[in-house]
Design an enzyme around this catalytic site. Structure first.
Site, PDB file in Angstrom:
ATOM      1  N   ARG A   1       0.828  -1.213   0.000  1.00 14.08           N
ATOM      2  CA  ARG A   1       0.000   0.000   0.000  1.00 14.08           C
ATOM      3  C   ARG A   1       0.857   1.254   0.000  1.00 14.08           C
ATOM      4  NH1 ARG A   1      -2.563  -4.461   1.668  1.00 14.08           N
ATOM      5  NH2 ARG A   1      -4.828  -4.529   1.745  1.00 14.08           N
TER       6      ARG A   1
ATOM      7  N   ASP B   1      -3.757 -15.539   7.250  1.00 11.90           N
ATOM      8  CA  ASP B   1      -2.463 -16.028   6.758  1.00 11.90           C
ATOM      9  C   ASP B   1      -1.772 -16.923   7.778  1.00 11.90           C
ATOM     10  OD1 ASP B   1      -2.818 -14.726   4.376  1.00 11.90           O
ATOM     11  OD2 ASP B   1      -1.834 -12.896   5.050  1.00 11.90           O
TER      12      ASP B   1
ATOM     13  N   ARG C   1       4.294 -19.638   3.166  1.00 10.60           N
ATOM     14  CA  ARG C   1       3.824 -19.858   4.544  1.00 10.60           C
ATOM     15  C   ARG C   1       3.877 -21.344   4.924  1.00 10.60           C
ATOM     16  NH1 ARG C   1       3.217 -14.882   6.015  1.00 10.60           N
ATOM     17  NH2 ARG C   1       2.171 -13.415   4.627  1.00 10.60           N
TER      18      ARG C   1
HETATM   19  C1  S3P Z   1      -3.977  -9.281   2.090  1.00 12.36           C
HETATM   20  C2  S3P Z   1      -5.225  -9.786   2.328  1.00 12.36           C
HETATM   21  C3  S3P Z   1      -5.477 -11.212   2.561  1.00 12.36           C
HETATM   22  C4  S3P Z   1      -4.199 -11.953   2.932  1.00 12.36           C
HETATM   23  C5  S3P Z   1      -3.073 -11.595   2.014  1.00 12.36           C
HETATM   24  C6  S3P Z   1      -2.772 -10.117   2.094  1.00 12.36           C
HETATM   25  C7  S3P Z   1      -3.836  -7.832   1.852  1.00 12.36           C
HETATM   26  O1  S3P Z   1      -5.992 -11.793   1.379  1.00 12.36           O
HETATM   27  O2  S3P Z   1      -4.426 -13.334   2.906  1.00 12.36           O
HETATM   28  O3  S3P Z   1      -1.918 -12.330   2.338  1.00 12.36           O
HETATM   29  O4  S3P Z   1      -2.701  -7.310   1.914  1.00 12.36           O
HETATM   30  O5  S3P Z   1      -4.852  -7.181   1.598  1.00 12.36           O
HETATM   31  P1  S3P Z   1      -7.570 -11.749   0.979  1.00 12.36           P
HETATM   32  O6  S3P Z   1      -7.942 -10.364   0.726  1.00 12.36           O
HETATM   33  O7  S3P Z   1      -7.668 -12.597  -0.250  1.00 12.36           O
HETATM   34  O8  S3P Z   1      -8.307 -12.338   2.127  1.00 12.36           O
END
Ligand code: S3P
Length: 431
Positions: free
Chosen positions: A26, A316, A389
């Site tokens: 981000r 995660d 992971r």
């Molecule tokens: C993330 C959101 C999650 C997570 C991923 C990172 C993010 O995924 O599992 O490792 O940075 O917005 P989902 O949005 O598919 O749940």
């Protein structure tokens, strides 16, 4: 490649995991969209966040690497500043890159094609393409608009009210970003809370992002101002050491400067419900995110049921939580977690398969796993399933199991944590 791990007599030490992957993505995407320049420090060294930088550069953003490792200068392109990429954009293994960038590309009046590695090309993208097309973007993908490569011709978006079918932060963030380029308001209702780093950062950059319970509303129009970001350490990387600390009989591990945003701390809540001795010290706010130092000590764990709203807060951490459950007394039920099946690997299948090799009593369910703790594991040869992971979970299994463990394809850990195996050796050597 392979790595051999054995259980040390004690695990005692302090370390700082790498910069948070979600916040890193981000910090470059949102600053590239903004006006002005910003410095990002402690950016995740993993391959996923490098993919995001590569894609942004291909769109004309300037992101300069600074002298200090993990530091970058991002020069925002401002409204209308991105240019049509000459090449196919490659998100590598990174779902966050593909989904957040799709929101950005849907807002641009040009054509982009985005692909990824074989794992990413198998993951569901219909969840982003359908709402983006409702907003007016022309978006297509393989398999009936379900999978990458994706073709996106954006521009002329209009805001929509939308109910997300899953509590996915990647989907929510994709639509928040697209909403910033749309005419009119976009209102997004989630079935449960998911990580809110996008909303927090955008608000600090001047965007109008309103929150009412599980509904996030984007009011476009305010210019975004670039904002310096110091990325906290990643709680999802810290989780490996926390589980090593609570499950090993002679351990005390502290992870410092870790992001403890409440939308991410489900692993702490779950482990504490299991009886883990976990304490958080030195809580402070940094750049709109809460940060702290977490200490884990050898604990007697008991099985619990983990499901509902807790799942998106520890998504995660599914594989490492399943490993912790192998050391608990009684049954641990992980439910409402079908999303684990569409990650870098099918993490319900891969966790069940791999932990079984270590002698775990673990059963697969359509939406989770049931694990009956047997007080310990025995070393085994574990496969990483091309999933960072899984590789790291198997490394920690090796620290806890009797006998020798061999982890195949350990280098995949570098997707989020290139220093993982060095940190594991340091901890095992009880720094
Ligand atoms: C993330 C959101 C999650 C997570 C991923 C990172 C993010 O995924 O599992 O490792 O940075 O917005 P989902 O949005 O598919 O749940």
């Amino acid at each position: 490649m392979k790595r051999t791990v054995t259980s040390p007599p004690s695990i005692i030490g302090t370390l700082t995991p790498p910069g948070d992957k979600s916040i890193s993505h981000r910090s470059t995407i949102l600053n590239a969209m903004a006006t002005g320049e910003a410095t990002v420090t402690n950016y995740s060294p993993g391959a996923d966040c490098a993919s995001t930088i590569r894609c942004l550069r291909a769109l004309g953003a300037t992101i300069e690497r600074l002298e200090e490792p993990g530091s970058y200068l991002v020069k925002g392109v401002g409204a209308g500043g991105f240019r049509e990429p000459a090449e196919v954009l490659n998100a590598g293994n990174s779902g966050t890159t593909m989904r957040l960038m799709s929101g950005l590309l849907a807002g641009q009046p040009f054509l982009s094609v985005m692909t990824g590695d074989s794992s990413l090309r198998s993951r569901p993208m219909g969840r982003i393409l359908s709402p983006l097309s409702l907003m007016g973007a022309h978006v297509h993908g393989r398999d009936g608009d379900e999978r990458a490569p994706l073709v996106i011709k954006g521009g002329n978006l209009h805001g929509i009210p939308y109910t997300l079918p899953v509590a996915s932060a990647q989907l929510k963030s994709c639509l928040v970003i697209a909403g910033l380029y749309a005419k009119g308001e976009t209102s997004l209702h989630s079935p449960a809370a998911s990580r809110d780093h996008t909303e927090l950062m955008l608000r600090m950059m001047g965007a109008q992002i309103l929150e009412d319970g599980l509904t996030v509303t984007v009011r476009p129009g305010n210019p975004l101002s670039a904002m310096d970001v110091r990325v906290p350490a990643d709680i999802s990387s810290a989780a490996y050491w926390l589980v090593a600390g609570v499950c090993h009989p002679n351990a005390k591990v502290t992870v410092t400067d870790v992001g403890i945003n409440p939308t991410r701390t489900g692993i702490i809540d779950a482990l504490q419900a299991m009886g883990a001795k976990l304490t958080i010290a030195n809580r402070r706010m940094e750049g709109g995110e809460e940060v702290g130092d977490i200490t884990a000590e050898s604990s007697e764990l008991r099985g619990v049921e983990i499901g509902g709203d807790l799942i998106p807060r520890l998504l995660d951490e599914g594989p490492i939580l399943a490993l912790a459950a192998c050391f608990a007394r009684g049954a641990t039920v992980i439910k409402d977690a079908a999303e684990l099946r569409v990650k870098e690997s099918d993490r319900i299948k891969s966790s069940t398969q791999e932990l079984s090799r270590f002698g775990a009593d673990i059963q697969e369910r359509p939406d989770g796993m049931v694990i009956r703790g047997k007080g310990g594991l025995r070393g085994a040869v574990g496969q990483s399933h091309g999933d960072h992971r899984m590789a790291m979970t198997l490394g920690v299994a090796g620290l806890l199991a009797k006998g020798q463990t061999e982890v195949r394809n350990p280098e995949i850990a570098s997707i989020s944590y290139p220093g993982f195996w060095t940190d594991l050796e340091r901890l095992a050597g009880s720094m």
